[in-house]
Design a protein around this motif. Sequence first.
Motif, PDB file in Angstrom:
ATOM      1  N   ASP A  35       1.152  -2.945   0.730  1.00 48.40           N
ATOM      2  CA  ASP A  35       0.197  -1.894   1.081  1.00 48.40           C
ATOM      3  C   ASP A  35       0.770  -0.514   0.778  1.00 48.40           C
ATOM      4  OD1 ASP A  35       2.102  -2.132   3.079  1.00 48.40           O
ATOM      5  OD2 ASP A  35       0.685  -2.013   4.748  1.00 48.40           O
ATOM      6  N   TRP A  80      -2.681   3.512   4.472  1.00 48.78           N
ATOM      7  CA  TRP A  80      -3.382   2.319   3.984  1.00 48.78           C
ATOM      8  C   TRP A  80      -4.540   1.954   4.910  1.00 48.78           C
ATOM      9  CZ3 TRP A  80      -4.332  -0.752   0.059  1.00 48.78           C
ATOM     10  CH2 TRP A  80      -4.838  -2.032   0.291  1.00 48.78           C
ATOM     11  N   ASP A  81      -4.303   1.988   6.210  1.00 43.93           N
ATOM     12  CA  ASP A  81      -5.352   1.610   7.160  1.00 43.93           C
ATOM     13  C   ASP A  81      -6.573   2.515   7.026  1.00 43.93           C
ATOM     14  OD1 ASP A  81      -3.854  -0.467   8.145  1.00 43.93           O
ATOM     15  OD2 ASP A  81      -3.096   0.632   9.883  1.00 43.93           O
TER      16      ASP A  81
END
Length: 229
Positions: A35, A80-81
């Motif tokens: 990620d 990333w989230d």
Amino acid sequence: MPKELRAQFAEYQAKLRLRGLKGSGFDALTARNYDEYLVKQYLEPSATKYLTALSDSDRATYLAKTTFITWSGGKATFTWDDFVTHVGARKKTTPTFDAFDLSAGENNVFGAGTTENRHFTAYSAKNDTTGLSSKRVAADIPEKLHLMKPMYHLAEKVNGRRSKHWWIRLGTNDSDTSHVISANLAAANGLGDEVNHLYYWDEGHGANTDPGDFITWIAKVTGYKGPKK
């Protein structure tokens, strides 16, 4: 994603023994760091390129709506989230291609003889819901998978006759194809091949926003100088 599939992906990724592209600052690419690799190597540069091309007013408008992006010093940064939230839900659920009920188009690809659809992964065969007598994939499936999987010829059993020039594109908002797919292809071509790979910011599946650059690239790698006068 079910824990079993998460574990299988981690095992598969480790088996490929891929390394981050030169200059990325990443060594082995694993399920744990992928990620961050995608964000730093591809996604933030993609967002930066997109935002840089906008006028000041259009950029301000976009950033006002897209608050997860931090714009500072002419560069875009984010987590990333937050990026995953921005993209939204995936178009396909897991398992993506080998459906438990054999309803996926890919199940039909592996049909044989009078059997219209077949499983091609052990996971889906084990979880079959159609009442099949066997919970195993057919003996001919592994070889067919080798014929269809580029990673087999790039990382598992390297094909010396492969193309040495690669142009790879994917939209950052593609909810059909995993971002790992094209990044793995590019990393596998650390074999020494020329790789031109990037993600189109906010574009979806099948995006093609730089066709002119592609033609220019073809001319470069082939040595084409234009029509003879």
